[in-house]
Structure formats: structure tokens, C-alpha cells
Design a protein around this motif. Structure first.
Motif: not given
Ligand code: AMP
Length: 632
Positions: A131-140
Motif C-alpha cells: 500500500k502506498i500512503t505517502e507522496a510528493v505532488i508537483t505543481v506549476p
């Protein structure tokens, strides 16, 4: 190895990646594809996400939501042009934001984005068997605070812990591994489906420093599609008198066909757009066909005005980073739209060198996000990220003047301290008004917050030493503190995300400042002359009040000069020269007065101390707007 992933939550497509064996790797979705269309559809109680949603869009134009990223964290007023273009229904929400109306249901942009994130993560978890629970998300790079927060909330709704929101160009540079090379200047040219960002980075010895960022939040590959759609619809209307853009289904089909043609034209000199049964002939009721040949050169003519818009952000990014095009060591292409040959030509021509395309432009951002996730989880070491302040930061001082503490495009983290003082005698408080912008007039800049520093011991004007410190950390969080030196009394405020502003807002504010440069210079001169006159007036009044031995005849000329100055200070139409005259006249009157009353000087000093004490109590809560000024 941790289970944190990097996600490029794109306008058109999204990609998920993670570190595997020390290398960032794209995780394929349930359909076996490396990119997932950022599309959500609602159909017969079913919710579809990704390619399946995109594929049925033609038959379900109103139930298919795409380019949702354009609406993230934005108010209804900010998205007028997007609302007009969308084939689905967008309504104003009670909170001033937007909702998508599908059937009887209303969905927020965050909810829709969360559905996309959920699919990416669920498919990746299935593939990994964990299970994946953590993320880095990109934005402009220019997403403002509200847009970043909305993205973070989308992650939360999807059940993720969002470790960090990272700027897309920074992620791209990370993916290119440029940190491992020597010191280089890198220009990231990110032209995706919905946004265009140009960033100049200084990279070397494990450090990424964003020197400048510019762009256009309203320019993307979908605008190329719409340019083709407009061309198709215009011709069709001329030929058959039918406006295809009024028919939502026909519009959706044209958008899809236009994108397909555009992509084909990246590899071929011409293509044919073919849309059978696109409409009914209003006269005969017979079905109408749309079939048109589109050559690359016609396409390039259609998008010429859009290509032109790519230039200014590049020029501005270079000039803000204070470099010439020859100083750029490496140009990185990011985003699907950089595959258009005419776009590559613009880049090459403007920068005088061939761009680097060795990492897939669709995946590069997600790969960089995966590396950043690795850094945060301790799997990847030795990388530090730095950003810059997009606009100057400062404080409002007497006369409504904006006094800059940190210049725009200063690398963060940064800390600056300056000393200010009070404008009035016995002033027991000051209000610190924190602003961001390029104008000399405080009111023309963006207000970030205010706070009060109180309980300053009563002192003559100009005596208290108030240290104001602006401290921006690596995440762009600004802490402003004010400290009165004699007592050590302190007050402060924290302002989130000062390095993240909407691109158009930065652009507008910089241009405003350029346009109003003369007016601002004049404003500042007048304010300075007014402040000088006012402080001379305060000083004169104090001396006059304290010189008890003076006769009425001695007092009168000075009081008149004081009153005249006081009147002028309150009059917004008085010019600089007049203030200078008044200051001069007041100085002369004061000199005459002091010469005439000189023998009483000793007594006056005693009176001075008493007067200060006497007035201090009454003035206790007297906090005045911007009644402080740079010291010395
Ligand atoms: P991105 O936001 O990076 O996913 O970019 C998506 C945009 O790139 C969309 O407008 C696509 O139509 C466009 N795109 C993808 N591949 C190509 C291609 N080969 N030629 C032209 N445009 C493309």
C-alpha cells in the motif's frame, strides 16, 4: 526502500513514479500505460477515471471532467475563460470557488483531482503489492497558496500523506540529475497541456537554486487544440451555416480530433481530420460530415499567435536571473507540447542551442518528484532545494511609503533586519504592515498581514530603535518580527508561502511598477518632503510647548509656521516644493525663536522631561498606522 511516490498531477495527464534500486522509475497503471489522462467521467452511476473516461468523452460530453487543474484553488471570478470553454457545467460555489455539476451532483476540483490520485495510487499499489500512503505532488512554479493548498487537500482526500508540494521545474532538473554535474545554469522550458512555465535554475554540487520563474498559466497544448477547433468550426459554419461549437458533443469530438491531428503533425507533414455525422443539415436534415486536410504549415500558422506568447516569459526569466541567453548551459524540455517541432524551433532560436530531451518530457516531472520523495524519506542524500522570492517584500512606513527589506528574486532562505523608529513623540505602539510588490505606494502593493508592537516606552520621536526582521525559510514561509531594543519587547507574524504567487499576479505587479515608475518616484519624493516637514513641525511644537519662558510675541510667528505646516501635511494635494519651503520657513522660525529664548534653555530641558512623563499616560494605547520610519 520506503513506499513514498512522486506524482505529477498534470492538467492533461498524470504520472506516478518511485525510487527503485536507487533509480526513479515510472509505475504503469492498470491499463499498462505510463501516463494516465487526468480525466474523470460519471456515467450511469459509474465513475470512470483515466483512459476509459477519456475514451467515452464524446458520448458523454457533459459528464466528463478534464483539465480540472485549471480550476484548482481558484475563485469563480478567476476562471471565467475556462468556464466558457468547458463542455461540462461549472457553477459558482457558496464559498466563491467552483463546482462541477454532473446530473444532480456537485463536485469540487479537489474531489475530482483526488479521484485521479486515488486511481494512480491504487494501480501502483496493486502493481507493487504494497500500500502506498505517502507522496510528493508537483505543481506549476507559480501556483499560489490557495492552489497549493487545494492540491494538498486533493492528496488528503485520496488518503495520502502529502510529504511536500514541489515545483515542476525543480523536479525536472532533479530528474536530469544535473545536481551531479559541475555548476551550471539551466533553463527549464515546461510546456504542457494547460500551463507554460520557464524557470532558470543554478545547479551545482547537489544544490538547486531557482533563480527566476516566469510563464503563462493560460497557455498550453490544449490551446493548440482549440486553435484547430476554431479553424474547423469557422470553415464549417461558412460552408453549412452550422455553429458546431454550440453543440457540446460536436465540440468534444472536434477537440479530440484536433489533439490527435496535432500529435500526428509532430511526426508527419500533413494529416486528415475526419468527423462523420458531426451535425444535421438545417435545411435537408441530412447528416453532415467534416473532413479536412491539415498541413503542418497551416497548423503552424494557426498557432503562430500562441507561439509568440512563448517568447516573453523566456526573455523575462533570463532578465530576472540577470543572465544573457549565452549564459544558459543547458535547456531542458518538459511537457508533451514541447514535442511540437515549431515549439522546439522557438526554443532553439531564442536560446541559440539545441534543447536536451534525453528524459521523456511526459515523465520527467514525476521522476523528479520520486527523487524528492526519496530525499524526504532519507533514501537520496545531498540535495538541497532553494527558491526565490517572486516579488519584493517590505513594510509600510510613514506617508504610505513601501520600504523594501527583501528585493524580488532574492534566493531563499534569507534573513534581513533593518532598524526603524517612531514618527511621533511618546508613541507607545507601531503597526507593522507587511506587503509584497514593486510599487513605492504601499496601498498599491499586496497586503500580506499586519501586527502591532505595543508598550514602547514613551520617548521623543525618532528615539526608539525598532528592529524589523524578515526571515523566509526554505519553504517560502515568512516570519516578520519587530523588536524594540531598549525593552526587548517583541511581536511577530508568520505568513505562509511568500515564494509562491500566481504567475499572472507577479507579472501584473511587475508591469504595474514599470508603468507607474515616474508616478511612484514622485510619490516617494513628496512623501519624503512631507515627512521631513512633519517631523520639523513636531520638533518645533515640542520646543515651543516646553519653552515656558517665551512671550506670546516670541511664540506667535513659530506657532503660525507650525500651523501652516500642519495644514499642508493634512492636504494630499500639496507638492514637494511647497513642503520644502515650509520646512525651510519652519527651520528659520525655530532658529529665530530659539535665539530669542536662549537664556531659558536649561529650564526648558527640565520641562522636557516632565512633559514626556505627563503625556505618556494618555498616549498609552496610541497605535498609529505606519507612524514609523526608517531610522537614521
Ligand atoms: P502534459 O501536460 O505534459 O501531459 O502535456 C500534454 C499536452 O501535450 C497535451 O496538450 C498533448 O496534446 C500534448 N502532446 C502530447 N504528445 C504530443 C506530441 N507528440 N505532439 C504534440 N503535442 C503533444
Amino acid at each position: 526502500m520506503g513506499n513514498a511516490v512522486g506524482i505529477d498531477l498534470g492538467t492533461t495527464n498524470s504520472v506516478i513514479a518511485r525510487m527503485e534500486g536507487g533509480e526513479p522509475t515510472v509505475l504503469v497503471n492498470g491499463e499498462g500505460a505510463r501516463t494516465t489522462p487526468s480525466v474523470v467521467a460519471f456515467k450511469d452511476d459509474q465513475r470512470l477515471v483515466g483512459q476509459v473516461a477519456k475514451r467515452q468523452a464524446v458520448l458523454n460530453a457533459q459528464g466528463t471532467l478534464f483539465e480540472i487543474k485549471r480550476f484548482m484553488g481558484r475563485t469563480w471570478e478567476e476562471v471565467a475563460s475556462e468556464v466558457e470553454r468547458a463542455p461540462y457545467e461549472v457553477v459558482k460555489a457558496d464559498d466563491g470557488g467552483v463546482r462541477f455539476k454532473v446530473g444532480d451532483d456537485l463536485h469540487s476540483p479537489e474531489e475530482i483531482s483526488a479521484m485521479i490520485l486515488r486511481k494512480l495510487v491504487a494501480d501502483a499499489s496493486d502493481q507493487l503489492g504494497e500500500k502506498i500512503t505517502e507522496a510528493v505532488i508537483t505543481v506549476p512554479a507559480y501556483f499560489n497558496n490557495a492552489q497549493r493548498e487545494a492540491t494538498q487537500n486533493a492528496g488528503k482526500i485520496a488518503g495520502l500523506e502529502v510529504l511536500r508540494i514541489v515545483n515542476e521545474p525543480t523536479a525536472a532538473a532533479l530528474a536530469y540529475g544535473l545536481d551531479k554535474k559541475g555548476s551550471e545554469t539551466v533553463l527549464v522550458f515546461d510546456f504542457g497541456g494547460g500551463t507554460f512555465d520557464v524557470s532558470v535554475l543554478e545547479v551545482g554540487e547537489g544544490v538547486f537554486e531557482v533563480r527566476s520563474t516566469h510563464g503563462d498559466t493560460h497557455l498550453g497544448g490544449s490551446d493548440f487544440d482549440y486553435a484547430i477547433v476554431d479553424w474547423l468550426a469557422e470553415d464549417f459554419q461558412k460552408e453549412y451555416g452550422v455553429d458546431l461549437k454550440k453543440d457540446k458533443q460536436a465540440l468534444q469530438r472536434m477537440i479530440e480530433a484536433a489533439e490527435k491531428a496535432k500529435i500526428e503533425l509532430s511526426g508527419l507533414p500533413e494529416t486528415t481530420i475526419s468527423l462523420p455525422f458531426i451535425a444535421m443539415d438545417p435545411g435537408s436534415n441530412a447528416p453532415l460530415y467534416l473532413e479536412k486536410k491539415l498541413t503542418r504549415s497551416t497548423f503552424e500558422d494557426l498557432i503562430a499567435p500562441l507561439l509568440k506568447r512563448l517568447r516573453k516569459p523566456v526573455e523575462d526569466a533570463l532578465s530576472d536571473a540577470d543572465i544573457a541567453k549565452g549564459d544558459v548551459d543547458e535547456v531542458i524540455l518538459v511537457g508533451g507540447s514541447t514535442r511540437v517541432p515549431a515549439v522546439k524551433d522557438v526554443v532553439q532560436e531564442m536560446l541559440g542551442k539545441a534543447p536536451n530531451q534525453s528524459v521523456n518530457p511526459d515523465e520527467v516531472v514525476a521522476l523528479g518528484a520520486a527523487i524528492q520523495a526519496g530525499v524526504l524519506k532519507g533514501d537520496v542524500e545531498d540535495i538541497v532545494l532553494l527558491d526565490v522570492t517572486p516579488l519584493s517584500l517590505g513594510v509600510e512606513t510613514k506617508g504610505g511609503v513601501f520600504t523594501t527589506l527583501i528585493e524580488r528574486n532574492t534566493t531563499v532562505p534569507v534573513r534581513k533586519t533593518e532598524t526603524f523608529t517612531t514618527a511621533d513623540a511618546n508613541q507607545t505602539g507601531v503597526e507593522v504592515h507587511v506587503l509584497q510588490g514593486e510599487r513605492s505606494m504601499a496601498r498599491e502593493n499586496k497586503s500580506l498581514g499586519k501586527f502591532k508592537l505595543e508598550e514602547i516606552p514613551p520617548m521623543p520621536a525618532g528615539m526608539p530603535q525598532i528592529e524589523i526582521t524578515y526571515d523566509i525559510d526554505a519553504n517560502g514561509v515568512l516570519n516578520v518580527s519587530a523588536r524594540e531594543k531598549s525593552t526587548g519587547k517583541e511581536a511577530s507574524i508568520t505568513i505562509q508561502n511568500t515564494t509562491t504567487l500566481a504567475e499572472d499576479e507577479v507579472e501584473r505587479m511587475v508591469q504595474d511598477a514599470e508603468r507607474h515608475a515616474d508616478e511612484d518616484a514622485k510619490f516617494r519624493e513628496v512623501a519624503e518632503a512631507r515627512n521631513a516637514a512633519d517631523s520639523m513641525r513636531t520638533q518645533a511644537q515640542k520646543i515651543l510647548d516646553e519653552t515656558e519662558s517665551a512671550t506670546d510675541d516670541q511664540k506667535q510667528p513659530l506657532q503660525e509656521a507650525i500651523d501652516e505646516t500642519a495644514k499642508a501635511v493634512d492636504d494630499p494635494n500639496v507638492e514637494k516644493d511647497r513642503y520644502e519651503e515650509l520646512t525651510q520657513a519652519l527651520a528659520e522660525a525655530l532658529q529665530t525663536f530659539q535665539a530669542a529664548t536662549a537664556p531659558a534653555e536649561d529650564e526648558a530641558e527640565t520641562a522636557d522631561a516632565e512633559a514626556t512623563e505627563a503625556t505618556s499616560e494618555g498616549d498609552e494605547d496610541d497605535v498609529v498606522d505606519a507612524d514609523f520610519k526608517p531610522a537614521g
